[in-house]
Design a protein around this motif. Structure first.
Motif, PDB file in Angstrom:
ATOM      1  N   THR A  53      79.465 -24.760  49.724  1.00  0.00           N
ATOM      2  CA  THR A  53      80.430 -25.678  49.143  1.00  0.00           C
ATOM      3  C   THR A  53      80.385 -25.619  47.623  1.00  0.00           C
ATOM      4  OG1 THR A  53      81.237 -27.963  49.147  1.00  0.00           O
ATOM      5  CG2 THR A  53      78.855 -27.667  49.183  1.00  0.00           C
TER       6      THR A  53
ATOM      7  N   CYS B  94      83.406 -20.764  52.341  1.00  0.00           N
ATOM      8  CA  CYS B  94      83.108 -21.721  51.284  1.00  0.00           C
ATOM      9  C   CYS B  94      84.098 -22.880  51.327  1.00  0.00           C
ATOM     10  CB  CYS B  94      83.168 -21.039  49.920  1.00  0.00           C
ATOM     11  SG  CYS B  94      82.846 -22.166  48.562  1.00  0.00           S
ATOM     12  N   ASN B  95      83.576 -24.093  51.386  1.00  0.00           N
ATOM     13  CA  ASN B  95      84.401 -25.290  51.296  1.00  0.00           C
ATOM     14  C   ASN B  95      84.678 -25.532  49.811  1.00  0.00           C
ATOM     15  OD1 ASN B  95      85.535 -27.813  51.211  1.00  0.00           O
ATOM     16  ND2 ASN B  95      83.815 -28.858  52.152  1.00  0.00           N
ATOM     17  N   ASN B  96      85.924 -25.345  49.416  1.00  0.00           N
ATOM     18  CA  ASN B  96      86.333 -25.530  48.026  1.00  0.00           C
ATOM     19  C   ASN B  96      87.357 -26.661  47.930  1.00  0.00           C
ATOM     20  OD1 ASN B  96      86.324 -24.807  45.242  1.00  0.00           O
ATOM     21  ND2 ASN B  96      88.233 -23.699  45.548  1.00  0.00           N
ATOM     22  N   ALA B  97      87.164 -27.703  48.725  1.00  0.00           N
ATOM     23  CA  ALA B  97      88.153 -28.775  48.849  1.00  0.00           C
ATOM     24  C   ALA B  97      88.535 -29.405  47.520  1.00  0.00           C
ATOM     25  CB  ALA B  97      87.635 -29.859  49.792  1.00  0.00           C
TER      26      ALA B  97
ATOM     27  N   LEU C 122      78.005 -21.351  55.621  1.00  0.00           N
ATOM     28  CA  LEU C 122      78.987 -22.238  54.998  1.00  0.00           C
ATOM     29  C   LEU C 122      78.403 -22.804  53.711  1.00  0.00           C
ATOM     30  CD1 LEU C 122      81.691 -23.789  55.131  1.00  0.00           C
ATOM     31  CD2 LEU C 122      80.473 -25.545  56.422  1.00  0.00           C
TER      32      LEU C 122
ATOM     33  N   CYS D 159      80.371 -31.408  45.857  1.00  0.00           N
ATOM     34  CA  CYS D 159      79.624 -32.310  46.708  1.00  0.00           C
ATOM     35  C   CYS D 159      79.194 -33.508  45.867  1.00  0.00           C
ATOM     36  CB  CYS D 159      78.431 -31.612  47.324  1.00  0.00           C
ATOM     37  SG  CYS D 159      77.504 -30.651  46.148  1.00  0.00           S
TER      38      CYS D 159
END
Length: 82
Positions: free
Chosen positions: A27, A55-58, A25, A30
């Protein structure tokens, strides 16, 4: 600034074995002091090892730089979901 430690990641994947790793995981966004993960390098490593990569692409959807990094990781490595 904290950044992706590719050598440590590669060593841990080898130690555990790809069959026992659910995913890696990363990102794109961040808060300090953490820097953005090295998506392309991680994607290449995941492709070599046969490990899924998420991938966290929030917060990165509105960022051209993040979206380009995701596109590059998808084209040149393994990125299963973002």
């Amino acid at each position: 600034e904290l950044r992706t430690d590719l050598d440590a990641l590669a060593a841990k994947l080898s130690e555990i074995g790809a069959d026992d790793v659910l995913c890696v995981l990363t990102t794109t966004s961040c808060f300090a002091p953490r820097g953005v993960d090295k998506l392309l390098d991680v994607a290449r490593l995941c492709a070599e090892q046969g490990v899924p990569h998420l991938c966290n692409n929030a917060y990165g959807v509105q960022c051209d730089r993040c979206m380009k990094a995701i596109a590059s990781a998808s084209r040149h490595g393994r990125l299963d979901c973002f």
